[in-house]
Design a protein around this motif. Structure first.
Motif, mmCIF file in Angstrom:
data_model
loop_
_atom_site.group_PDB
_atom_site.id
_atom_site.type_symbol
_atom_site.label_atom_id
_atom_site.label_comp_id
_atom_site.label_asym_id
_atom_site.label_seq_id
_atom_site.Cartn_x
_atom_site.Cartn_y
_atom_site.Cartn_z
ATOM 1 N N ASN A 42 0.850 -1.195 0.000
ATOM 2 C CA ASN A 42 0.000 0.000 0.000
ATOM 3 C C ASN A 42 0.883 1.242 0.000
ATOM 4 O O ASN A 42 2.034 1.202 0.420
ATOM 5 C CB ASN A 42 -0.899 0.021 1.242
ATOM 6 C CG ASN A 42 -1.820 -1.173 1.280
ATOM 7 O OD1 ASN A 42 -2.761 -1.261 0.511
ATOM 8 N ND2 ASN A 42 -1.532 -2.115 2.161
ATOM 9 N N THR A 43 0.323 2.349 -0.455
ATOM 10 C CA THR A 43 0.971 3.646 -0.350
ATOM 11 C C THR A 43 0.111 4.486 0.582
ATOM 12 O O THR A 43 -1.072 4.709 0.309
ATOM 13 C CB THR A 43 1.112 4.314 -1.732
ATOM 14 O OG1 THR A 43 1.917 3.461 -2.557
ATOM 15 C CG2 THR A 43 1.764 5.678 -1.613
ATOM 16 N N ILE A 44 0.683 4.902 1.717
ATOM 17 C CA ILE A 44 -0.047 5.590 2.780
ATOM 18 C C ILE A 44 0.643 6.926 3.018
ATOM 19 O O ILE A 44 1.789 6.966 3.458
ATOM 20 C CB ILE A 44 -0.054 4.738 4.066
ATOM 21 C CG1 ILE A 44 -0.643 3.348 3.781
ATOM 22 C CG2 ILE A 44 -0.797 5.453 5.176
ATOM 23 C CD1 ILE A 44 -0.425 2.342 4.900
ATOM 24 N N ALA A 45 -0.058 8.025 2.695
ATOM 25 C CA ALA A 45 0.633 9.319 2.692
ATOM 26 C C ALA A 45 -0.230 10.470 3.175
ATOM 27 O O ALA A 45 -1.450 10.437 3.072
ATOM 28 C CB ALA A 45 1.096 9.630 1.263
ATOM 29 N N ALA A 46 0.450 11.497 3.660
ATOM 30 C CA ALA A 46 -0.092 12.834 3.905
ATOM 31 C C ALA A 46 -1.234 12.908 4.906
ATOM 32 O O ALA A 46 -2.123 13.731 4.767
ATOM 33 C CB ALA A 46 -0.506 13.479 2.581
ATOM 34 N N ALA A 47 -1.200 12.091 5.948
ATOM 35 C CA ALA A 47 -2.168 12.259 7.035
ATOM 36 C C ALA A 47 -1.772 13.519 7.791
ATOM 37 O O ALA A 47 -0.720 13.564 8.407
ATOM 38 C CB ALA A 47 -2.173 11.050 7.958
ATOM 39 N N ILE A 120 1.548 9.828 -6.806
ATOM 40 C CA ILE A 120 1.345 8.959 -5.642
ATOM 41 C C ILE A 120 0.965 7.535 -6.037
ATOM 42 O O ILE A 120 1.161 6.602 -5.291
ATOM 43 C CB ILE A 120 0.311 9.570 -4.668
ATOM 44 C CG1 ILE A 120 0.319 8.815 -3.341
ATOM 45 C CG2 ILE A 120 -1.071 9.579 -5.298
ATOM 46 C CD1 ILE A 120 -0.532 9.431 -2.272
ATOM 47 N N THR A 121 0.453 7.359 -7.233
ATOM 48 C CA THR A 121 -0.026 6.039 -7.652
ATOM 49 C C THR A 121 1.003 5.220 -8.411
ATOM 50 O O THR A 121 0.692 4.135 -8.888
ATOM 51 C CB THR A 121 -1.276 6.184 -8.537
ATOM 52 O OG1 THR A 121 -0.940 6.982 -9.679
ATOM 53 C CG2 THR A 121 -2.419 6.811 -7.787
ATOM 54 N N ASP A 137 7.761 -4.273 -5.723
ATOM 55 C CA ASP A 137 8.072 -2.931 -5.247
ATOM 56 C C ASP A 137 7.550 -2.711 -3.837
ATOM 57 O O ASP A 137 6.671 -3.426 -3.373
ATOM 58 C CB ASP A 137 7.436 -1.875 -6.166
ATOM 59 C CG ASP A 137 7.892 -1.995 -7.602
ATOM 60 O OD1 ASP A 137 9.016 -2.479 -7.828
ATOM 61 O OD2 ASP A 137 7.124 -1.599 -8.490
ATOM 62 N N ILE A 138 8.078 -1.670 -3.176
ATOM 63 C CA ILE A 138 7.498 -1.190 -1.928
ATOM 64 C C ILE A 138 6.456 -0.152 -2.321
ATOM 65 O O ILE A 138 6.742 0.776 -3.067
ATOM 66 C CB ILE A 138 8.566 -0.569 -1.014
ATOM 67 C CG1 ILE A 138 9.490 -1.656 -0.470
ATOM 68 C CG2 ILE A 138 7.923 0.216 0.123
ATOM 69 C CD1 ILE A 138 10.624 -1.136 0.391
ATOM 70 N N GLY A 139 5.236 -0.316 -1.835
ATOM 71 C CA GLY A 139 4.133 0.582 -2.177
ATOM 72 C C GLY A 139 3.116 -0.119 -3.058
ATOM 73 O O GLY A 139 3.305 -1.253 -3.480
ATOM 74 N N ALA A 140 2.015 0.587 -3.304
ATOM 75 C CA ALA A 140 0.951 0.035 -4.145
ATOM 76 C C ALA A 140 1.423 -0.031 -5.590
ATOM 77 O O ALA A 140 2.102 0.863 -6.078
ATOM 78 C CB ALA A 140 -0.301 0.893 -4.039
#
Length: 146
Positions: A42-47, A120-121, A137-140
């Protein structure tokens, strides 16, 4: 793109994979008891008001192959009140204001380098996150289909 993922689970297993979460609040939180959770690729960002990932009550959360960056607090946090996040690895933590993790041990092959996202995608060809996961890869890994 704004997406908040809050999972309220009573029992059972949680699987979150291949998701992109970018939200002004908290990005991904597990609340309610569960036996296990797999948070993978997953890509988890900008909280802007919290942690990128937080486990409040799941007994066994596995956190692997996630790009977690630019969150206002920690990248990933295990709540001290309940739950466990015993398995982590191959995650990328970058520019999280509180630090990469809280209550979660450093995982095997975790990265703290800039993911170099243009979007981001997508994991860019020259990103250190490209091919650094287990597997992939690391991330979505978002695939655009037209």
């Amino acid at each position: 793109m704004e997406l908040l993922v809050l999972l309220l689970v009573i029992g059972g297993v949680v699987l979150v994979t291949q998701s992109v979460s970018r939200h002004p609040g908290r990005s991904l939180a597990i609340a309610g008891g569960c036996e296990s959770a797999v948070i993978d690729h997953n890509t988890i960002a900008a909280a802007q008001r919290g942690n990128g990932f937080e486990n409040y009550a799941c007994k066994g959360a596995t956190l692997t192959n996630n790009a977690i960056y630019k969150n206002a607090a920690y990248g990933a946090r295990q709540s001290p009140s309940a739950g466990t996040t015993p398995t982590v690895g191959h995650n990328g933590y970058f520019a999280n204001a509180g630090g990469p993790r809280s209550g979660i041990a450093t995982g095997s092959r975790d990265l703290t380098s800039d993911p170099g996202f243009a979007h981001i995608t997508r994991i860019e060809a020259k990103s250190p996150y490209r091919g650094a996961g287990s597997p992939g890869d690391i991330g979505a890994n978002v695939v655009n289909r037209y």
